[in-house]
Enzyme design. Structure first.
Site, PDB file in Angstrom:
ATOM      1  N   PRO A  10       0.861  -1.184  -0.052  1.00 13.56           N
ATOM      2  CA  PRO A  10      -0.099   0.123   0.093  1.00 13.56           C
ATOM      3  C   PRO A  10       0.902   1.041   0.144  1.00 13.56           C
ATOM      4  CG  PRO A  10      -0.069  -0.845   2.124  1.00 13.56           C
ATOM      5  CD  PRO A  10       0.869  -2.088   1.346  1.00 13.56           C
ATOM      6  N   CYS A  93       3.102   3.522   9.442  1.00 14.60           N
ATOM      7  CA  CYS A  93       3.472   4.792   8.841  1.00 14.60           C
ATOM      8  C   CYS A  93       4.020   5.801   9.963  1.00 14.60           C
ATOM      9  CB  CYS A  93       2.134   5.087   8.192  1.00 14.60           C
ATOM     10  SG  CYS A  93       2.463   6.894   7.450  1.00 14.60           S
ATOM     11  N   GLY A 206      12.799  -2.382   0.638  1.00 10.97           N
ATOM     12  CA  GLY A 206      13.973  -2.708  -0.146  1.00 10.97           C
ATOM     13  C   GLY A 206      13.913  -3.881  -0.936  1.00 10.97           C
ATOM     14  N   GLY A 226       7.516  -2.685  -3.086  1.00 10.77           N
ATOM     15  CA  GLY A 226       6.860  -1.435  -2.744  1.00 10.77           C
ATOM     16  C   GLY A 226       7.304  -0.417  -3.779  1.00 10.77           C
TER      17      GLY A 226
END
Length: 322
Positions: A10, A93, A206, A226
């Site tokens: 996300p 987050c 990563g 990501g």
């Protein structure tokens, strides 16, 4: 049953419904996630604006941001009615804005609260509830702290943990810096799987190639990619064959564009601006001959008020013919 062997993370302002539809043309099996949606946006906003998605996006998970167990349970029920395959709680987050709302990585300091949130969410829905978190925050960064957090949340009913393999520094670093500055520590995530073999442990952070993903899968149950999946989306083209045993025909970038065109035309007819879709496909020809022509033409023309499907055709012609 959902397979989380390979998933796309996300990402705020990136993994919206247009991006997910586009990515689904490249991989049929990778699990896709929404941007984070706060409980307030769902409870006091417009459901459709934040939760509507295309049926073609399955399997797709919604990520929620919040810390009130009752609100999260209510939002989980609402999300389930929309047809999502999983509900994920954001405990990773690090931004100041979400911290002020008691959302994200700051919740790692309150494992009992996270466990209560998971417990009430899981009691409210029949689909899986998962947690995405860091390896630690600030000075709470020992392995024992992480192990205790996972055990407590496990006792709340969570069976799947998506672990960003670096800690978050909640003051002094921006969200962008928190994605790069704290060092990655993959062995910490591997150790979690050894200590909690009954849990599903997904590694994030990563991962820039499918070769990297395969190496991690020797130690954990799944890998989440990501930024690389957004900036170089065609990296996902061999996911179905490589990780899911699919015998799909080899995909070409040109075919992806051709398959996306009917969707774009439908969205344009609804009043969607072309740039809201085109921005997600800029990286399709990443590292390809004339790929810069594709990016440049879309960037210079898709934002125009009267931009239509002809912009996509022209961009494709430039990248194919030079």
């Amino acid at each position: 049953m959902i397979s989380r062997k390979l998933s796309v993370a996300p990402m705020m302002e990136w993994t919206d419904r247009h991006d997910r539809y586009f990515l689904r043309l490249i991989t049929k099996h990778a699990l896709l996630y929404t941007e984070m949606v706060t409980t307030g946006a769902i409870l006091y906003g417009q459901h459709d604006k934040y939760l509507t998605f295309n049926n073609e996006e399955h399997p797709v998970a919604v990520q929620l941001g919040g810390s009130n167990p009752t609100d999260l349970a209510e939002c989980a029920k609402i999300c389930e009615t929309y047809g999502y395959d999983e509900i994920n709680l954001n405990v990773g987050c690090p931004s100041d804005r979400v911290q002020s709302g008691k959302i994200g990585a700051c919740l790692m300091a309150e494992a009992e609260l996270v466990a209560d949130c998971v417990h009430q969410m899981q009691a409210a829905v029949s689909i899986p509830v998962t947690v995405k978190h860091r390896t630690g925050i600030d000075n709470l960064d020992s392995y024992e702290f992480l192990k205790g957090f996972v055990k407590t949340v496990k006792d709340g009913g969570c069976k799947t943990f998506i672990v960003h393999a670096r800690k978050a520094i909640l003051s002094g670093l921006s969200p962008k810096q928190n994605r790069d500055v704290p060092p990655l520590c993959y062995p910490t995530v591997y150790q979690l799987k050894q200590d909690f073999p009954e849990l599903e442990i997904i590694l994030n952070g990563g991962v820039n190639s499918l070769e990297d993903a395969e190496k991690h899968l020797s130690y954990v149950d799944g890998v989440m990619i990501g930024r690389e999946a957004y900036q170089n989306p065609f990296i996902l083209a061999s996911v179905d064959q490589r990780f899911y045993g699919s015998q799909n025909d080899w995909l070409e970038r040109k075919t992806v564009v051709e398959q996306l065109i009917p969707y774009i035309e439908t969205e344009l007819a609804k009043g969607t601006r072309l740039q809201h879709i085109s921005r997600h496909i800029l990286g399709l020809f990443h590292s390809q001959p004339r790929g810069k022509l594709w990016r440049r033409y879309l960037s210079e023309n898709a934002y125009k008020h009267d931009a239509g499907i002809e912009v996509i055709y022209s961009a494709l012609e430039k990248v194919l013919k030079g």
